[in-house]
Design a protein around this motif. Structure first.
Motif, mmCIF file in Angstrom:
data_model
loop_
_atom_site.group_PDB
_atom_site.id
_atom_site.type_symbol
_atom_site.label_atom_id
_atom_site.label_comp_id
_atom_site.label_asym_id
_atom_site.label_seq_id
_atom_site.Cartn_x
_atom_site.Cartn_y
_atom_site.Cartn_z
ATOM 1 N N SER A 103 3.712 1.532 -1.257
ATOM 2 C CA SER A 103 4.311 1.666 -2.497
ATOM 3 C C SER A 103 3.633 1.977 -3.681
ATOM 4 C CB SER A 103 5.214 0.364 -2.715
ATOM 5 O OG SER A 103 5.899 -0.293 -1.969
ATOM 6 N N GLN A 104 2.337 1.989 -3.375
ATOM 7 C CA GLN A 104 1.588 2.379 -4.568
ATOM 8 C C GLN A 104 1.651 3.655 -5.367
ATOM 9 O OE1 GLN A 104 -1.716 4.104 -6.763
ATOM 10 N NE2 GLN A 104 -1.801 4.412 -4.375
ATOM 11 N N TRP A 157 -1.608 6.728 -12.884
ATOM 12 C CA TRP A 157 -1.552 5.437 -13.684
ATOM 13 C C TRP A 157 -2.367 5.487 -15.069
ATOM 14 C CZ3 TRP A 157 1.146 1.677 -12.387
ATOM 15 C CH2 TRP A 157 1.699 1.544 -11.110
ATOM 16 N N ARG A 178 0.853 -1.234 0.123
ATOM 17 C CA ARG A 178 0.003 -0.057 -0.167
ATOM 18 C C ARG A 178 0.878 1.222 -0.053
ATOM 19 N NH1 ARG A 178 -3.258 -3.226 3.341
ATOM 20 N NH2 ARG A 178 -2.247 -2.452 5.215
#
Length: 403
Positions: A215-216, A352, A213
């Motif tokens: 690292s997201q 993203w 989490r």
């Protein structure tokens, strides 16, 4: 390991020392890039740079792990439990690396040996991050600075030595991995030396999901700042991929140069009463510094063939575009830091989406070095602006003062 209390003077001194350590590591990384450009040639450097980018993406859990370890040290978790978390994380990253070697080798058109040499460093970086987190959480900034600088030098020195005697991308990457492993062990000894009496309570075991989490957000940023090199290796021919990799050195410089701004303003970003103001200040300073960097790239462009070699003269006229891309990514990094500070990590979805758009355009539209950097520059700029607007709007909707 007892946690040090941090006075104002300690914080300033710590930031200075950590900045020195980080700058030393970054300078070492740039020297490695310059050596690769000179000794590996466009085709060899294209392979080398694409494998380094893949290594960086796979090692992203190390960034999340360091923040988790540092946070949990402050919360009183024992050193042994946190190191066990580091071992579990490294084992998972190592297993993923082994599984990805054939796929990466095929996708990047690199040898299995060179790909293995690149990815083996990922779990070693995770182990190193564990020790860095322990030092960070206890306020041992002098030691942390030494580890940061030592990690950069230990990785680069043997790699440059191998290149100097004619080694290709594979042996060079393996030498860097060995240096990273040596530094991870040295960092473990440094932590042991400064450790006091360890706390024995432990509470619940910290799950690896906590690291994932954390690292997201970092993964979204690193992917957006690195995957263009990987895609260039897959789409462009080896010579043009090498030219793009050379220009990307300027992107990395523009990206990492202002990272201290986020470090300085992060505490204000975490304060609800100052968050929006801090974000505006960070964006303003980052944009201004980015403009200076872009102008500097235009002025310094004639030096490119001298620094990189005549083979890289074709990128001379578009170095400003690489600098713009890096400056936009630096702004994105600043606003994503504020999202982490304000517990708005869901905003990373914009990064993203930006990554998906960039990949789609590079695979379907771009087929030259100029088109590749134009796509990267535009996507980074739009993504950074979008996240900045959403962060400020979120702060206003929550009733946070904007000044």
């Amino acid at each position: 390991m007892p946690r040090q209390s941090l006075s104002g003077s300690t914080v300033v001194a710590g930031m200075t020392m950590v900045t020195i350590g980080s700058m030393t590591a970054n300078i070492a990384a740039y020297l490695l890039a310059l050596a690769g450009l000179r000794w590996l040639g466009p085709a060899g450097y294209g392979e080398f740079a694409s494998l380094l980018a893949a290594q960086l993406v796979l090692a992203v859990p190390a960034l999340g792990l360091q923040t988790v370890v540092a946070r949990e040290v402050v919360h009183g978790k024992p050193e042994a439990a946190l190191r066990a978390l580091g071992y579990r994380s490294a084992a998972i990253v190592g297993a993923v690396a082994v599984a990805l070697v054939p796929l990466m080798s095929w996708a990047l058109d690199t040898s299995l040996g060179a790909t293995s040499a690149a990815l083996v460093a990922a779990p070693l970086l995770v182990l190193l991050a564990t020790e860095q987190g322990l030092l960070q959480g206890t306020g041992r900034f002098a030691e942390l600075s030494v580890v940061l600088a030592g990690a950069g030098v230990a990785r680069v020195a043997p790699a440059v030595a191998v290149m100097a005697v004619g080694g290709g991308p594979g042996p060079t990457l393996l030498a860097g991995a060995v240096g990273t492993g040596v530094m991870a062990f040295a960092a473990r000894l440094i932590v042991a030396r400064v450790s006091g009496e360890r706390e024995q309570g432990g509470g619940a075991v910290i799950g690896v999901a906590t690291v994932l989490r954390a690292s997201q957000v970092q993964l979204a940023l690193i992917a957006l700042s690195s995957m263009d090199l990987v895609i260039a290796r897959a789409v462009l021919d080896s010579h043009d991929a090498g030219l793009y990799a050379a220009g990307a050195v300027v992107t990395k410089a523009a990206f990492w140069l202002p990272q201290a701004i986020g470090v300085v303003l992060y505490p204000k970003m975490a304060n609800p009463k100052q968050s929006a103001s801090a974000v505006r200040s960070a964006v303003g300073v980052l944009v201004a510094l980015g403009a200076v960097v872009v102008v500097g790239a235009v002025v310094a462009a004639p030096l490119a063939p001298i620094l990189f070699g005549e083979d890289y003269a074709p990128v001379q006229g578009i170095l400003w575009m690489f600098a713009w891309n890096g400056a936009a990514l630096a702004v994105l990094q600043g606003v994503l830091l504020s999202a982490i500070a304000g517990e708005r990590t869901h905003l990373a979805i914009v990064a993203w989406v930006g990554l998906a758009v960039e990949a789609a355009l590079m695979f379907t539209v771009a087929d030259t070095v100029r088109q590749f950097v134009a796509v990267a520059m535009c996507v980074a700029t739009v993504t950074a602006a979008t996240v900045a607007v959403l962060v400020l709007r979120s702060a206003r909707s929550a009733g946070v003062p904007t000044r």
